[in-house]
Write an enzyme that holds these catalytic residues in place. Sequence first.
Site, PDB file in Angstrom:
ATOM      1  N   PHE A 139      87.949  25.105  26.133  1.00  0.00           N
ATOM      2  CA  PHE A 139      88.785  25.521  25.002  1.00  0.00           C
ATOM      3  C   PHE A 139      88.659  26.931  23.962  1.00  0.00           C
ATOM      4  CE2 PHE A 139      87.701  26.448  20.483  1.00  0.00           C
ATOM      5  CZ  PHE A 139      88.136  25.576  19.307  1.00  0.00           C
ATOM      6  N   ASP A 224      88.922  33.636  29.404  1.00  0.00           N
ATOM      7  CA  ASP A 224      88.950  33.944  27.856  1.00  0.00           C
ATOM      8  C   ASP A 224      87.387  33.920  27.824  1.00  0.00           C
ATOM      9  OD1 ASP A 224      87.474  32.916  25.184  1.00  0.00           O
ATOM     10  OD2 ASP A 224      88.810  31.072  25.984  1.00  0.00           O
ATOM     11  N   LYS A 253      84.321  36.528  19.571  1.00  0.00           N
ATOM     12  CA  LYS A 253      82.484  36.114  18.699  1.00  0.00           C
ATOM     13  C   LYS A 253      81.234  37.632  18.722  1.00  0.00           C
ATOM     14  CE  LYS A 253      83.407  31.562  19.828  1.00  0.00           C
ATOM     15  NZ  LYS A 253      82.645  30.903  19.090  1.00  0.00           N
TER      16      LYS A 253
HETATM   17  N1  PLP Z   1      87.442  30.645  23.035  1.00  0.00           N
HETATM   18  C1  PLP Z   1      86.540  30.125  23.527  1.00  0.00           C
HETATM   19  C2  PLP Z   1      85.692  29.989  25.240  1.00  0.00           C
HETATM   20  C3  PLP Z   1      85.777  29.759  22.259  1.00  0.00           C
HETATM   21  O1  PLP Z   1      84.863  28.990  22.940  1.00  0.00           O
HETATM   22  C4  PLP Z   1      86.608  29.511  21.274  1.00  0.00           C
HETATM   23  C5  PLP Z   1      85.587  29.348  19.738  1.00  0.00           C
HETATM   24  O2  PLP Z   1      84.613  28.965  19.867  1.00  0.00           O
HETATM   25  C6  PLP Z   1      87.214  30.419  21.092  1.00  0.00           C
HETATM   26  C7  PLP Z   1      88.704  31.172  22.096  1.00  0.00           C
HETATM   27  C8  PLP Z   1      88.136  30.434  19.953  1.00  0.00           C
HETATM   28  O3  PLP Z   1      87.338  31.554  18.644  1.00  0.00           O
HETATM   29  P1  PLP Z   1      87.730  31.541  17.105  1.00  0.00           P
HETATM   30  O4  PLP Z   1      86.949  30.635  16.946  1.00  0.00           O
HETATM   31  O5  PLP Z   1      86.761  33.300  17.050  1.00  0.00           O
HETATM   32  O6  PLP Z   1      89.694  31.715  17.232  1.00  0.00           O
END
Ligand code: PLP
Length: 400
Positions: A139, A224, A253
């Site tokens: 994700f 990520d 986050k």
């Molecule tokens: N990358 C990862 C691993 C995530 O868990 C999330 C959100 O849950 C995101 C990217 C996207 O982040 P945002 O909701 O701040 O755009």
Amino acid sequence: MQLQEIIELDKKYYMNTFGNRVPVCFQYGKGINLWDTEGKKYADFFAGIAVSALGHSHPRLVSAIKGQAEKLIHCSSLYYIEQQACLAKILVENSCADRVFFANSGAEANEGAIKLAKMYFSKKGMQHRHEIITLEKSFHGRTLATLAATGQEKYHKPLAPLTPRFSNVPINDLDALKKVIGESTCAVMLEPIQGESGINPVTPEYIRGVREICDENGLLLIFDEVQCGLGRTGRLFGYQHFGVEPDIFTLAKALGGGFPIGALCAKDFVAQAFGPGDHGSTFGGNPLACAAGLAVMDVLLNENLAGNAEKMGSYFMERLGALKTKYPFIREVRGKGLLIGVELSVNKAVEVKDALLEKGYIIGSIGANILRITPPLIITATDIDDMLSALDEVLEGINK
Ligand code: PLP
């Protein structure tokens, strides 16, 4: 306002992307606790999806935000920003990155990472290298590019065709990765521990193998770390568990402790690909967001919250392991530090989550059968004991 009034306003005016929300509206928080409109107290084992690392209303974060808001909220990155420069310095000093760019969210930081990888090859005259390999069940966000990167069919189908080229390959399968690398590949992007799809860690052999494959093929490696970064897994960054460094990584986050901020972090050789005008953001890296980030990093580092996440995570997992022995419908307890997934063999994750909420404990769920536990990193063994005795009672009820 009464809860019913808030629900009616929401149903009438807000886009219904969250479906039937949990019928609770939190009014204030302190430490790991939250209170709702009825004054009911909850212990938070979710942290707003792994965000509130310092817990709620941490005095250091509150005073940083208040103090900065009174001085200067926004001015544009067309000018030098003290807090932005200082936060970038702290991230660089504590990671493998040499340079940082601030965005407003995880998805936006990932968009920046994807763009930087493409720009890197474009500036070397290899614009044909534009494809990025990501993992199935990953994700990476909800913008169009990060949705395409996300290896979950359900996010792609209604929006196909998604513009950028990504190949999704199964996690922990080096052969599958090797097979899709071609002339146009420019990078591999992965979460060292997949969060949204059920807390799935990559194996050390896999992540080291991916690094080697990237080096052999001249590909960039992007991690990520939006969810698993900043102490949650028991190390400041998830990649530090594996002895492998990415060329680019992203954060969001926990970085603002709840205040929106994302970061794109990169080694110098790749960061150089972004020259003036190649990237930008109106709000990204503003004084207020960076003041929040500075306060979070100060507490994270000086109070060793990663160390606490490691210690409390081991304790949590050990005690969850004991519950697994007691309740055979717990299929697996997995994760690292305080990024914990409990997979059930029955589709009762939502039932468990709701029953815990009733008892005053907040957790998350993924799909029908995974409990998601991502508490603030300040959690204590007593907090965990209290939550586990409530969970035990809930599971006992399900067992009947
Ligand atoms: N990358 C990862 C691993 C995530 O868990 C999330 C959100 O849950 C995101 C990217 C996207 O982040 P945002 O909701 O701040 O755009």
